[in-house]
Design an enzyme around this catalytic site. Structure first.
Site, PDB file in Angstrom:
ATOM      1  N   GLY A   1      48.793  14.475  68.943  1.00 35.74           N
ATOM      2  CA  GLY A   1      49.026  15.382  67.834  1.00 35.74           C
ATOM      3  C   GLY A   1      47.778  15.678  67.033  1.00 35.74           C
ATOM      4  O   GLY A   1      46.925  16.483  67.420  1.00 35.74           O
TER       5      GLY A   1
ATOM      6  N   GLY B   1      52.049   9.171  67.649  1.00 36.62           N
ATOM      7  CA  GLY B   1      51.713   8.675  66.325  1.00 36.62           C
ATOM      8  C   GLY B   1      50.273   8.171  66.330  1.00 36.62           C
ATOM      9  O   GLY B   1      50.004   7.025  66.672  1.00 36.62           O
TER      10      GLY B   1
ATOM     11  N   CYS C   1      61.843  16.408  60.599  1.00 40.68           N
ATOM     12  CA  CYS C   1      60.814  17.045  59.786  1.00 40.68           C
ATOM     13  C   CYS C   1      60.973  16.629  58.322  1.00 40.68           C
ATOM     14  O   CYS C   1      62.013  16.881  57.719  1.00 40.68           O
ATOM     15  CB  CYS C   1      60.870  18.572  59.883  1.00 40.68           C
ATOM     16  SG  CYS C   1      59.616  19.332  58.830  1.00 40.68           S
TER      17      CYS C   1
ATOM     18  N   VAL D   1      53.726  21.550  55.937  1.00 36.47           N
ATOM     19  CA  VAL D   1      53.775  22.930  56.430  1.00 36.47           C
ATOM     20  C   VAL D   1      55.168  23.523  56.217  1.00 36.47           C
ATOM     21  O   VAL D   1      55.311  24.648  55.760  1.00 36.47           O
ATOM     22  CB  VAL D   1      53.349  22.992  57.907  1.00 36.47           C
ATOM     23  CG1 VAL D   1      53.574  24.388  58.477  1.00 36.47           C
ATOM     24  CG2 VAL D   1      51.888  22.582  58.044  1.00 36.47           C
ATOM     25  N   GLY D   2      56.194  22.753  56.546  1.00 34.24           N
ATOM     26  CA  GLY D   2      57.557  23.224  56.308  1.00 34.24           C
ATOM     27  C   GLY D   2      58.060  24.190  57.358  1.00 34.24           C
ATOM     28  O   GLY D   2      58.758  25.161  57.047  1.00 34.24           O
TER      29      GLY D   2
ATOM     30  N   SER E   1      54.303  18.788  68.933  1.00 31.93           N
ATOM     31  CA  SER E   1      54.700  20.000  68.224  1.00 31.93           C
ATOM     32  C   SER E   1      53.984  20.114  66.883  1.00 31.93           C
ATOM     33  O   SER E   1      53.812  19.124  66.168  1.00 31.93           O
ATOM     34  CB  SER E   1      56.205  19.960  67.992  1.00 31.93           C
ATOM     35  OG  SER E   1      56.623  21.120  67.304  1.00 31.93           O
TER      36      SER E   1
END
Lengths: 303, 254
Positions: A264, A242, A129, A70-71, A20
């Site tokens: 990712g 990871g 997050c 990014v948030g 994601s």
């Protein structure tokens, strides 16, 4: 070659998913690869209301990795359901929606909006997050927090539920067990490691939020260790991620105990890397005379 | 259609100590069509300290060649500027949304430093469309005025240097050309303070103006959401996909 693996009731055609926040909604990479060749796509973190995310700058390059802040910028679950889902639902790969929120009600609300969408293979509950002020990682750093979100989402989502864990805890196995106890079908780990970088000439933080999440191959050995520990602590499948940069790294996570992997940050370096990893696993299984991808799970030998 | 392609360095033309022009040819592949203002993501070869690709704007491209004009800004761009003839570079292209080509009237292209790079191809493309194009190139000193001969071959070119060693003495924004009456459209690329000053002049004079941003970027394809720019209509948008070229009316610049 049989590459399929099972995450609870969900069967993936191969163990390679995209993580994601690193692969958009898949469409961003459609020019580069055949998306149907992936085991799954975990879409960008989706919240109940649209989010603008954190101010720029949001990224800092680091040795063998990067920091991001990014948030959880996204257009909200309604936009996803009405505009994005219709465009990606026909893909022949598992579409997993990463669900994020600032409160338990937010997580439950997103799940309610996703109800009835036939082509959502699973949800991934993001309690990890590091870049949001409320919710996010705070739910993932205590057993009680994890349990409260996961049990509430369990009631709202009958399908496959993956819980994404943060590595920013003293003992990740405790949090994994709490998620399992509250009804998770699988756990995915790790999300990013909390980090920080300073522009020493300007004496200012590089990121607008000062701290951010570290990803990339610099975190891989820690993530591999955590996957190994968690896979021994829970009975549900573990999805490893990871810093996976290539097929070798993906196999390493599976040998450590992962049933599937997520790719990712590597997508930023090589937009074709995810399918190259699928090819590598096929070749690896042949070379090692292994019958299928499931034979890799936890197959590290300790003499 | 975006592609991942290998290119070989045919020639590395050093421009002083700070810049290099890489003339690249595709290896076993054909160049996709590219538009002026679009950019590429270049993998940094044999780099111990960098991790991500480097976003570089397209200086010129045709079916056989791709030109990248690069300034030494750190370890990554240093390695690229030092790429010898024969080096293979892996490149993702073409990326982003370039400059408007359906412009009318008198067009002024304003570049600063290495920011002149995309304006060469833009100027050439506009000239072939029969548009009246003038270039205004700014730099610190005469050795930082890049590709002046190529710009002069393309159209009327004026220069401003901060030390007065070539052309107008002062910042580009003080060049009389920017005050001339007959400008209908400005396309601008350069350092942020320069672009903001040009944008302010354009806004004040009611001239349509586009600028090319270089926000810190990771993926280049709209996936990581790192390179966002805050816009009037849509809030934070990716510079890599909605830009790098924006109309100044879209930006929240003050």
């Amino acid at each position: 070659m049989d590459l399929s693996v099972n995450i609870g009731k969900l069967r993936l055609q191969n163990p390679v998913m995209t993580a994601s926040g690193t692969f958009g909604y898949g469409e961003e990479f459609a020019d580069f690869i055949d998306l149907n060749r992936l085991g799954g796509i975990v879409v960008k973190g989706t919240t109940l209301a649209p989010r603008q995310g954190n101010p720029y700058p949001r990224m800092a390059e680091t040795p063998s990795g990067m920091l991001n802040a990014v948030g959880l910028q996204n257009k909200g679950v309604d936009y996803f359901v009405n505009n994005i889902y219709p465009r990606i639902k026909h893909l022949d790969t598992a579409i997993v929606v990463n669900v994020s929120g600032a409160s338990i009600e937010d997580y439950v609300g997103v799940c309610e909006h996703l109800q009835g969408l036939d082509c959502i293979a699973a949800i991934e509950v993001n309690i990890s997050c590091p870049n949001v002020k409320q919710g996010g990682m705070s739910f993932g750093t205590t057993c009680q927090g994890a349990e409260s979100v996961v049990s509430a989402v369990r009631k709202a989502w009958p399908g496959t539920m993956i819980v994404k864990l943060t590595p920013n805890v003293t003992d990740i196995t405790e949090i994994a067990r709490a998620a399992e106890g509250a009804g998770a079908d699988a756990v995915s780990l790790t999300n990013t490691f909390l980090g920080m970088a300073i522009d020493v000439e300007r004496r200012r933080p590089i990121l607008s939020t000062i701290t951010g999440g570290l990803s990339g191959p610099c975190i891989r050995p820690i993530a591999v260790r955590m996957v190994w520990q968690v896979s021994h602590a829970v009975k549900i499948p573990v999805i490893g991620l990871g810093g996976i940069m290539n097929g070798r790294d993906a196999v390493e996570f599976m040998l450590a105990g992962a049933t599937a992997v997520q790719v990712g940050t590597a997508n930023f370096i090589d937009p074709q890397v995810s399918v190259k990893i699928v090819d590598y696993i096929t070749e690896y299984l042949q070379r090692h005379h292994l019958p299928n991808a499931r034979a890799l799970i936890g197959a590290m030998q300790v003499d | 259609m975006k592609k991942v392609m290998d290119f070989v360095v045919k020639e590395n033309v050093r421009h002083g100590s700070q810049y290099a022009l890489l003339r690249l040819s595709p290896v076993r592949s054909t160049m996709p069509p590219v538009a002026p203002g679009q950019f590429v993501q270049v993998e940094v070869p044999h780099s111990r300290t960098t991790f991500l690709r480097r976003p570089i704007s397209i200086n010129y491209a045709d079916q056989r060649e791709l030109w990248l004009l690069i300034r030494r800004a750190g370890a990554g761009t240093n390695a690229l500027c030092d790429a010898e003839e024969g080096t293979v570079l892996n490149i993702v292209l073409p990326l982003g949304h370039g400059f408007s080509l359906d412009v009318k009237g008198h067009v002024l292209l304003v570049g600063g430093g290495v920011g002149i790079a995309p304006l060469l191809m833009l100027g050439k493309r506009l000239v072939t469309r029969g548009i009246d194009v003038k270039f205004l190139l700014g730099a610190r000193t005469s050795t930082d005025v890049l590709q002046l001969d190529l710009f002069r071959q393309t159209g009327d070119t004026r220069v401003a240097t901060e030390d007065g060693s070539l052309g107008h003495h002062g910042l580009v924004t003080t060049h009389p050309l920017l005050q001339q009456a007959d400008i209908d459209h400005i396309a601008c690329c350069g350092p942020m303070p320069m672009m903001k000053a040009v944008a302010a002049i354009a806004r004040e004079r009611g001239i349509n103006c586009e600028v090319s941003l270089e926000n810190r970027m990771a993926c280049g394809v709209g996936a990581c959401l790192c390179c966002v720019e805050d816009t009037v209509e849509h809030g934070n948008v990716c510079t890599c996909t909605e830009g790098p070229v924006f109309n100044i009316n879209q930006l929240k610049w003050t």
